[in-house]
Motif scaffolding. Structure first.
Motif, PDB file in Angstrom:
ATOM      1  N   MET A   1       0.825  -1.201   0.000  1.00 37.77           N
ATOM      2  CA  MET A   1       0.000   0.000   0.000  1.00 37.77           C
ATOM      3  C   MET A   1       0.864   1.258   0.000  1.00 37.77           C
ATOM      4  O   MET A   1       0.540   2.257  -0.649  1.00 37.77           O
ATOM      5  N   PHE A   2       1.978   1.200   0.741  1.00 32.67           N
ATOM      6  CA  PHE A   2       2.881   2.353   0.816  1.00 32.67           C
ATOM      7  C   PHE A   2       3.458   2.676  -0.568  1.00 32.67           C
ATOM      8  O   PHE A   2       3.426   3.829  -1.021  1.00 32.67           O
ATOM      9  N   PHE A   3       3.970   1.661  -1.247  1.00 35.89           N
ATOM     10  CA  PHE A   3       4.582   1.891  -2.548  1.00 35.89           C
ATOM     11  C   PHE A   3       3.538   2.215  -3.618  1.00 35.89           C
ATOM     12  O   PHE A   3       3.805   2.982  -4.551  1.00 35.89           O
ATOM     13  N   MET A   4       2.326   1.645  -3.486  1.00 34.16           N
ATOM     14  CA  MET A   4       1.263   2.015  -4.409  1.00 34.16           C
ATOM     15  C   MET A   4       0.855   3.469  -4.215  1.00 34.16           C
ATOM     16  O   MET A   4       0.514   4.176  -5.165  1.00 34.16           O
ATOM     17  N   ALA A   5       0.896   3.949  -2.949  1.00 36.29           N
ATOM     18  CA  ALA A   5       0.582   5.352  -2.675  1.00 36.29           C
ATOM     19  C   ALA A   5       1.613   6.274  -3.322  1.00 36.29           C
ATOM     20  O   ALA A   5       1.275   7.319  -3.889  1.00 36.29           O
ATOM     21  N   ASN A   7       3.393   5.524  -5.952  1.00 34.31           N
ATOM     22  CA  ASN A   7       3.129   5.416  -7.384  1.00 34.31           C
ATOM     23  C   ASN A   7       1.980   6.324  -7.805  1.00 34.31           C
ATOM     24  O   ASN A   7       2.052   7.021  -8.818  1.00 34.31           O
ATOM     25  N   GLY A   8       0.902   6.314  -7.019  1.00 29.37           N
ATOM     26  CA  GLY A   8      -0.245   7.172  -7.315  1.00 29.37           C
ATOM     27  C   GLY A   8       0.098   8.648  -7.224  1.00 29.37           C
ATOM     28  O   GLY A   8      -0.337   9.463  -8.050  1.00 29.37           O
ATOM     29  N   ALA A   9       0.906   9.013  -6.210  1.00 27.47           N
ATOM     30  CA  ALA A   9       1.325  10.410  -6.075  1.00 27.47           C
ATOM     31  C   ALA A   9       2.171  10.839  -7.268  1.00 27.47           C
ATOM     32  O   ALA A   9       2.084  11.975  -7.737  1.00 27.47           O
ATOM     33  N   GLY A  10       2.977   9.910  -7.777  1.00 23.89           N
ATOM     34  CA  GLY A  10       3.785  10.225  -8.948  1.00 23.89           C
ATOM     35  C   GLY A  10       2.941  10.486 -10.174  1.00 23.89           C
ATOM     36  O   GLY A  10       3.209  11.401 -10.961  1.00 23.89           O
ATOM     37  N   LEU A  11       1.873   9.695 -10.335  1.00 25.58           N
ATOM     38  CA  LEU A  11       0.960   9.898 -11.468  1.00 25.58           C
ATOM     39  C   LEU A  11       0.235  11.234 -11.340  1.00 25.58           C
ATOM     40  O   LEU A  11       0.234  12.054 -12.262  1.00 25.58           O
ATOM     41  N   ALA A  12      -0.370  11.454 -10.186  1.00 22.87           N
ATOM     42  CA  ALA A  12      -1.141  12.684  -9.978  1.00 22.87           C
ATOM     43  C   ALA A  12      -0.245  13.915  -9.998  1.00 22.87           C
ATOM     44  O   ALA A  12      -0.653  14.987 -10.462  1.00 22.87           O
ATOM     45  N   GLY A  13       0.988  13.770  -9.510  1.00 19.89           N
ATOM     46  CA  GLY A  13       1.899  14.901  -9.406  1.00 19.89           C
ATOM     47  C   GLY A  13       2.583  15.285 -10.703  1.00 19.89           C
ATOM     48  O   GLY A  13       3.300  16.289 -10.752  1.00 19.89           O
ATOM     49  N   THR A  14       2.396  14.500 -11.766  1.00 17.41           N
ATOM     50  CA  THR A  14       2.999  14.841 -13.058  1.00 17.41           C
ATOM     51  C   THR A  14       1.969  15.279 -14.096  1.00 17.41           C
ATOM     52  O   THR A  14       2.330  15.948 -15.069  1.00 17.41           O
ATOM     53  N   TYR A  15       0.711  14.942 -13.886  1.00 18.79           N
ATOM     54  CA  TYR A  15      -0.309  15.236 -14.890  1.00 18.79           C
ATOM     55  C   TYR A  15      -0.489  16.739 -15.086  1.00 18.79           C
ATOM     56  O   TYR A  15      -0.385  17.253 -16.206  1.00 18.79           O
ATOM     57  N   MET A  16      -0.743  17.468 -14.004  1.00 18.68           N
ATOM     58  CA  MET A  16      -0.963  18.908 -14.127  1.00 18.68           C
ATOM     59  C   MET A  16       0.312  19.691 -14.418  1.00 18.68           C
ATOM     60  O   MET A  16       0.284  20.638 -15.214  1.00 18.68           O
ATOM     61  N   PRO A  17       1.461  19.357 -13.812  1.00 18.16           N
ATOM     62  CA  PRO A  17       2.689  20.038 -14.245  1.00 18.16           C
ATOM     63  C   PRO A  17       2.970  19.852 -15.737  1.00 18.16           C
ATOM     64  O   PRO A  17       3.449  20.766 -16.403  1.00 18.16           O
ATOM     65  N   GLY A  61       5.493 -13.356 -16.389  1.00 21.20           N
ATOM     66  CA  GLY A  61       5.014 -13.392 -15.007  1.00 21.20           C
ATOM     67  C   GLY A  61       4.736 -11.991 -14.474  1.00 21.20           C
ATOM     68  O   GLY A  61       5.182 -10.989 -15.038  1.00 21.20           O
ATOM     69  N   TRP A  62       3.988 -11.952 -13.362  1.00 22.08           N
ATOM     70  CA  TRP A  62       3.506 -10.653 -12.878  1.00 22.08           C
ATOM     71  C   TRP A  62       4.613  -9.748 -12.351  1.00 22.08           C
ATOM     72  O   TRP A  62       4.502  -8.523 -12.411  1.00 22.08           O
ATOM     73  N   GLN A  63       5.714 -10.323 -11.819  1.00 17.82           N
ATOM     74  CA  GLN A  63       6.782  -9.466 -11.308  1.00 17.82           C
ATOM     75  C   GLN A  63       7.369  -8.593 -12.412  1.00 17.82           C
ATOM     76  O   GLN A  63       7.674  -7.416 -12.205  1.00 17.82           O
ATOM     77  N   TYR A  64       7.517  -9.176 -13.600  1.00 20.51           N
ATOM     78  CA  TYR A  64       8.074  -8.420 -14.720  1.00 20.51           C
ATOM     79  C   TYR A  64       7.113  -7.349 -15.221  1.00 20.51           C
ATOM     80  O   TYR A  64       7.544  -6.358 -15.823  1.00 20.51           O
ATOM     81  N   VAL A  65       5.816  -7.554 -14.992  1.00 17.14           N
ATOM     82  CA  VAL A  65       4.852  -6.523 -15.382  1.00 17.14           C
ATOM     83  C   VAL A  65       5.177  -5.212 -14.687  1.00 17.14           C
ATOM     84  O   VAL A  65       5.312  -4.157 -15.322  1.00 17.14           O
ATOM     85  N   PHE A  66       5.338  -5.267 -13.372  1.00 20.42           N
ATOM     86  CA  PHE A  66       5.643  -4.045 -12.618  1.00 20.42           C
ATOM     87  C   PHE A  66       7.003  -3.477 -13.011  1.00 20.42           C
ATOM     88  O   PHE A  66       7.164  -2.271 -13.179  1.00 20.42           O
ATOM     89  N   GLY A  67       7.997  -4.349 -13.162  1.00 24.07           N
ATOM     90  CA  GLY A  67       9.350  -3.881 -13.453  1.00 24.07           C
ATOM     91  C   GLY A  67       9.473  -3.224 -14.813  1.00 24.07           C
ATOM     92  O   GLY A  67      10.083  -2.145 -14.944  1.00 24.07           O
ATOM     93  N   LEU A  68       8.885  -3.820 -15.838  1.00 29.19           N
ATOM     94  CA  LEU A  68       9.031  -3.280 -17.189  1.00 29.19           C
ATOM     95  C   LEU A  68       8.131  -2.075 -17.438  1.00 29.19           C
ATOM     96  O   LEU A  68       8.527  -1.118 -18.107  1.00 29.19           O
ATOM     97  N   ILE A  69       6.913  -2.108 -16.894  1.00 29.25           N
ATOM     98  CA  ILE A  69       6.018  -0.960 -17.062  1.00 29.25           C
ATOM     99  C   ILE A  69       6.591   0.281 -16.365  1.00 29.25           C
ATOM    100  O   ILE A  69       6.364   1.419 -16.787  1.00 29.25           O
ATOM    101  N   ALA A  70       7.385   0.070 -15.317  1.00 37.83           N
ATOM    102  CA  ALA A  70       7.991   1.195 -14.591  1.00 37.83           C
ATOM    103  C   ALA A  70       8.998   1.960 -15.439  1.00 37.83           C
ATOM    104  O   ALA A  70       9.413   3.071 -15.058  1.00 37.83           O
TER     105      ALA A  70
END
Length: 312
Positions: A1-5, A7-17, A61-70
């Motif tokens: 949850m901490f790291f997802m938070a 991640n979410g802050a990074g998305l929200a914090g780049t859209y308007m800038p 596998g799912w681990q690579y999903v997070f790693g490559l999409i990042a």
């Protein structure tokens, strides 16, 4: 949850800038059209995220999903750093001192909300993102449920199908802005939100039907859920007073992505309390719980005369 938070802050914090970077550099042409394309390309990124996630999941596998999409945000960082020139303006020169008051400019936010026109776009964007993020977060699971309920296989895997359907939102956002320029932003937003609510409920009621009908209704909902996206953001940028435009855009993002945070949680909560994921009625109630906010927004804003306060 901490790291997802984070991640979410990074998305929200780049859209308007990112939007501010764009709007500061537009010297000619209709600004709202540039904003429409910016918003639409957000949808392109979402669509490719679904597609690539499904492909990587199957292959590695799912681990690579997070790693490559990042790698996406890292590439975006390099694009901004290397290819966007710095503005040559006196207000950008010298050291930057950031204070807590600058991060949370409550006084300026109050001025923004006192502007009936700008506040309407912000509230509308909040209702819009609540429905949008809830739909995007749960659409793959909904497709899986529909496949079980109907007993027939879909034309594509759930994640791939969700990615393809998201691309329909791209032209919807761009064309929606063009329609809004002709019929009026407020009027168009109200029409789209009511239509999106109806199509969302119809889509939720399609479980157990043929896959082609489910896909058709999903495409309809994806189109209408995005048809007012650029209109809401462009309307805020155009209507906000110049001396508080930055604060207005910040509040727009804060409340909008706040709705994006609540939407998936509201959907899941209603799904749990109304019969869980194995019940068709539970899925209908869950979709009703997220589309109803757009309806309530239209009722509220029309009563307080949002459209009559519009400026060109």
């Amino acid at each position: 949850m901490f790291f997802m938070a984070i991640n979410g802050a990074g998305l929200a914090g780049t859209y308007m800038p990112g939007l501010k970077i764009l709007s500061d550099r537009i010297q000619s042409g209709e600004l709202t059209r540039h904003i429409a394309f910016y918003t639409a390309f957000f949808g392109i990124g979402t669509g490719f995220s679904y597609l690539c996630s499904g492909w990587i999941l199957s292959a590695l596998g799912w681990q690579y999903v997070f790693g490559l999409i990042a790698l996406g945000p890292f590439i975006a960082f390099l694009i901004v750093l290397l290819f966007i020139p710095v503005l040559q303006h006196e207000k950008w020169k010298g050291p930057i001192n950031i204070r807590l008051h600058d991060i949370f400019p409550v006084d300026k936010w109050k001025l923004v909300l006192q502007d009936k026109n700008a506040a309407g776009f912000i509230f509308g964007y909040t209702a819009h993102t609540l429905e949008l993020f809830a739909s995007r977060s749960w659409i793959v699971a909904f497709f899986a449920f529909c496949a079980i309920a109907s007993g027939e296989s879909f034309i594509l895997a759930a994640a791939t199908l969700a990615g393809v359907i998201n691309f329909f939102g791209v032209p919807a956002s761009i064309l929606g802005n063009e329609v809004a320029l002709r019929v009026g932003r407020q009027k168009w937003v109200c029409i789209v939100m009511l239509t999106s609510a109806v199509s969302g409920v119809a889509f939720a009621c399609s479980t157990g039907q043929s896959w082609w009908l489910i896909v058709a209704l999903t495409i309809g909902h994806a189109i209408f859920i995005m048809a007012d996206s650029s209109t809401l953001t462009a309307g805020l940028v155009i209507s906000a007073q110049e001396n508080i435009k930055g604060a207005a855009m910040g509040l727009h993002s804060l409340m909008g992505f706040g709705g994006g945070l609540l939407g998936p949680a509201i959907f899941g909560f209603v799904l749990d309390i109304s019969g869980s994921r194995t019940s068709q009625a539970a899925w209908i109630w869950a979709y009703v719980a997220v589309v109803i906010w757009g309806v309530l927004f239209v009722i509220y804003e029309r009563r307080r005369g949002w459209g009559s306060a519009a400026r060109a």
